[in-house]
Design an enzyme around this catalytic site. Sequence first.
Site, PDB file in Angstrom:
ATOM      1  CG  HIS A  12     -24.340-118.613 -60.438  1.00  0.00           C
ATOM      2  ND1 HIS A  12     -24.219-118.124 -61.719  1.00  0.00           N
ATOM      3  CD2 HIS A  12     -24.883-117.607 -59.712  1.00  0.00           C
ATOM      4  CE1 HIS A  12     -24.644-116.878 -61.753  1.00  0.00           C
ATOM      5  NE2 HIS A  12     -25.072-116.540 -60.550  1.00  0.00           N
ATOM      6  CG  ASN A  36     -24.748-112.830 -64.023  1.00  0.00           C
ATOM      7  OD1 ASN A  36     -24.147-113.846 -63.706  1.00  0.00           O
ATOM      8  ND2 ASN A  36     -25.696-112.292 -63.280  1.00  0.00           N
ATOM      9  CG  HIS A  77     -14.351-113.395 -52.514  1.00  0.00           C
ATOM     10  ND1 HIS A  77     -15.503-112.641 -52.364  1.00  0.00           N
ATOM     11  CD2 HIS A  77     -13.617-113.154 -51.399  1.00  0.00           C
ATOM     12  CE1 HIS A  77     -15.448-111.999 -51.211  1.00  0.00           C
ATOM     13  NE2 HIS A  77     -14.322-112.274 -50.614  1.00  0.00           N
TER      14      HIS A  77
HETATM   15 FE1  HDE Z   1     -23.596-114.161 -57.070  1.00  0.00          FE
HETATM   16  N1  HDE Z   1     -23.299-115.679 -55.767  1.00  0.00           N
HETATM   17  N2  HDE Z   1     -24.527-113.101 -55.631  1.00  0.00           N
HETATM   18  N3  HDE Z   1     -24.072-112.681 -58.421  1.00  0.00           N
HETATM   19  N4  HDE Z   1     -22.748-115.197 -58.557  1.00  0.00           N
HETATM   20  C1  HDE Z   1     -22.667-116.835 -56.045  1.00  0.00           C
HETATM   21  O1  HDE Z   1     -21.029-117.825 -54.707  1.00  0.00           O
HETATM   22  C2  HDE Z   1     -24.527-113.409 -54.328  1.00  0.00           C
HETATM   23  C3  HDE Z   1     -24.674-111.502 -58.141  1.00  0.00           C
HETATM   24  C4  HDE Z   1     -22.502-114.784 -59.824  1.00  0.00           C
HETATM   25  O2  HDE Z   1     -19.075-119.972 -61.200  1.00  0.00           O
HETATM   26  C5  HDE Z   1     -22.417-117.668 -54.831  1.00  0.00           C
HETATM   27  O3  HDE Z   1     -19.458-119.421 -54.854  1.00  0.00           O
HETATM   28  C6  HDE Z   1     -25.147-112.354 -53.547  1.00  0.00           C
HETATM   29  C7  HDE Z   1     -24.566-110.586 -59.234  1.00  0.00           C
HETATM   30  C8  HDE Z   1     -21.818-115.821 -60.557  1.00  0.00           C
HETATM   31  O4  HDE Z   1     -18.651-120.294 -59.086  1.00  0.00           O
HETATM   32  C9  HDE Z   1     -22.947-116.797 -53.684  1.00  0.00           C
HETATM   33  C10 HDE Z   1     -25.535-111.412 -54.472  1.00  0.00           C
HETATM   34  C11 HDE Z   1     -23.880-111.283 -60.204  1.00  0.00           C
HETATM   35  C12 HDE Z   1     -21.657-116.863 -59.653  1.00  0.00           C
HETATM   36  C13 HDE Z   1     -23.481-115.600 -54.433  1.00  0.00           C
HETATM   37  C14 HDE Z   1     -25.131-111.884 -55.771  1.00  0.00           C
HETATM   38  C15 HDE Z   1     -23.576-112.579 -59.680  1.00  0.00           C
HETATM   39  C16 HDE Z   1     -22.233-116.442 -58.413  1.00  0.00           C
HETATM   40  C17 HDE Z   1     -22.951-119.066 -54.873  1.00  0.00           C
HETATM   41  C18 HDE Z   1     -26.257-110.112 -54.218  1.00  0.00           C
HETATM   42  C19 HDE Z   1     -23.513-110.803 -61.614  1.00  0.00           C
HETATM   43  C20 HDE Z   1     -21.056-118.216 -59.923  1.00  0.00           C
HETATM   44  C21 HDE Z   1     -21.740-119.963 -54.834  1.00  0.00           C
HETATM   45  C22 HDE Z   1     -25.533-109.233 -53.339  1.00  0.00           C
HETATM   46  C23 HDE Z   1     -22.628-109.698 -61.659  1.00  0.00           C
HETATM   47  C24 HDE Z   1     -19.586-118.252 -59.708  1.00  0.00           C
HETATM   48  C25 HDE Z   1     -20.613-119.097 -54.813  1.00  0.00           C
HETATM   49  C26 HDE Z   1     -19.054-119.621 -60.023  1.00  0.00           C
HETATM   50  C27 HDE Z   1     -22.254-117.228 -57.244  1.00  0.00           C
HETATM   51  C28 HDE Z   1     -24.026-114.572 -53.773  1.00  0.00           C
HETATM   52  C29 HDE Z   1     -25.405-111.164 -56.943  1.00  0.00           C
HETATM   53  C30 HDE Z   1     -22.863-113.551 -60.442  1.00  0.00           C
HETATM   54  C31 HDE Z   1     -23.942-117.437 -52.765  1.00  0.00           C
HETATM   55  C32 HDE Z   1     -25.350-112.343 -52.052  1.00  0.00           C
HETATM   56  C33 HDE Z   1     -25.079-109.158 -59.303  1.00  0.00           C
HETATM   57  C34 HDE Z   1     -21.379-115.777 -62.005  1.00  0.00           C
HETATM   58  O5  HDE Z   1     -21.933-116.417 -52.822  1.00  0.00           O
END
Ligand code: HDE
Length: 704
Positions: A75, A149, A340
Amino acid sequence: MANEASNADDKQRQLDGMRVNPAGTTLTTQQGVRIDHTDDSLTVGERGPTLLEDFQAREKLTHFDHERIPERVVHARGSGAYGTFTPYDNWLAEYTVAEFLSNPALTTPVFVRFSTVAGSRGSADTVRDVRGFATKFYTGAGNYDLVGNNIPVFFIHDGIKFPDFVHAVKPEPHNEIPQAASAHDTLWDFVSLQPETMHMMMWLMSDRALPRSFRMMQGFGVHTFRLVNAAGQGTFVKFHWKPVLGVHSLEWDEAQKIAGKDPDFNRRDLWEAIETGEFPEYELGVQLVAEADEHGFDVDLLDATKIIPEEQVPIRPVGKMILNRNPDNFFAETEQVAFHTANIVPGIDFTNDPLLQMRNFSYLDTQLIRLGGPNFAQIPVNRPIAEVSTNQRDGYHQSRVHQGRTAYFKNSLSGGCPAIADEGVFRHYQEKVEGHKIRKRAASFQDYYSQATLFWNSMSDWEREHIVAAFRFELGKVDHMHIREAVVEQLNRVDHRLATQVAEGVGVKPPTEEVQPNHGRSSPALSQANTATDTIRSRKVAVLVADGVEAGPVTALVEALRGRGAVPELLAPTNGAVRTAAGEELAVDRAMTTMASVLYDAVVVPGGDAAVTTLSADGYAMHFIAEAIKHAKPVAAVGTGATLVGRATANVMTLAAEDGIANEHGVLVAPAATTELPDGFVESFCDLLAAHRIWTRPTAAIPA
Ligand code: HDE
């Protein structure tokens, strides 16, 4: 109402306090020393060596060298906006103590960040990808982040697989190719070996992955969360955002071209809409499931690769979010915002969804590296409006000046402060859990295909065509034949016809047997064809003009479109103005060569003999029209403009309207001799524009 005003005002004041406007100031160093010269460094003589004591140059360059911070690992590419959320009424109070969801007198400030997932920070907006839809609610009870999402399911069940998935979809490690694209071997290799991805892949290959605008896409919390009421009772909940403008998408060829013509297409659209007062609006809705009904579904509610069909559990409207202010500074706000999933407030809690549980670890962890330490909640965009009082101290970038000598609990030296709260506190939902420590996938998570089939069954014909074309494109870019074959094999478990059509396009032998009969169920709510198509607000319309244009119809149409909230722009071969057939000057908004039809939702081709002759000889203009037709956009031709449209399509479309308005697959033509707009023309054009695209238009033979 007092609360409503104070929450929004508090956030505003907080941000105001941090805003720095250079107007009327003089240049200084970081230490406040005034500077009168910043263009030349300190040297010995005019052409001599630069001196180490040039503290101004050193400070300036050192700061510059450290301007970049690590981009988000996923993202990375995003756009943000501030706004407000207000509940419609108080019905949800029965289920949650979270007042921001149930008190209509409370308006909560929000910050939303939309994003793509796979591309790096500078990648194009219109790639085929999931879009992030993350909302930070600055509630009076603390910050609540709904990090969702635009697709309601996810690729994997368990967070432990996330690094594998992300490594597969990101550019391949040996050559860092391709940027922001899923059409490559490693992603499809992963998919073919990890069948739980199939449902999500159906969504990703659909038009949902190509939103026309962030303002025209849905948002989903994805996981099942929990609401908790005053009695401590829990209710399962799924969160949904529905855009007031309906759900609309780009065409794949168009999306690829926009990536070159305007890589900031979605970002610009959001920015401009807010600047012009066309505020994006989304309705928050919830699907509620009583705890007693948890096991009454044919899917597991803790499995994030599944939806609960709306037809089974209706979405009940909760309130409206309006995005009404652009950030002042991209880096300070959109880049530094830290979401978060574990930022929750009383009244909302987690479930045991293993993907959600792992996210609750990951987001805090990532902010530490990205924002350089544990004090990122003090950055203005992250700062709660709720009062903060902890015994946490020091660390990188500490900007609070804590007073007093105690930083521990319990203490007697500071009168026991900060004291333990006794009301409005967060109390964890007391779920009873029992079991052995095991590493094992639940049997209830192991249905990988039935909802992929449900999605396929719910699509309109044109949506299915787009899905097949997308699979063909993506697999067509995969070099390894065994991967293509393995994906087709997986698709054969979703639907035999789908697998056959994809196989035929990618040189794979179509499967001979239907291994799993299609269950025949569908959920009409999943089709984009069934969302709002009753507004033309903010749709962009290109009006192609040249010297000699018949101005009457142009002016009438432009005014009518503007009156209905659309954004018509006059485009001519060059900037400036054109002379109308009546010899008057008509101002032009843009030179055609600086734009392209892919940047508009519709095209209007007015009449006027000289204009038609000029534009006929202009390859750019002809391509502009043909491409709009190819991309299924509404096109209106007035008078001799129809000739131009006919020529642009190499006469594949024979456009004639002797008397009355003709509508050939969304190409609207006024009668040949017309110098004015016929009755009903504007209305018919607006209907086409509201529907957005004429996906049923046969476009194969039209050159573009
Ligand atoms: Fe994320 N995801 N994600 N994700 N995600 C990040 O956090 C992660 C997942 C989503 O505009 C990171 O600050 C793991 C699902 C959005 O700043 C990170 C897993 C969904 C955004 C991270 C998931 C998301 C992130 C990268 C599996 C939809 C952007 C930078 C367990 C429901 C937020 C940050 C923004 C961002 C990890 C799965 C949506 C690395 C480990 C499911 C919208 O922490």
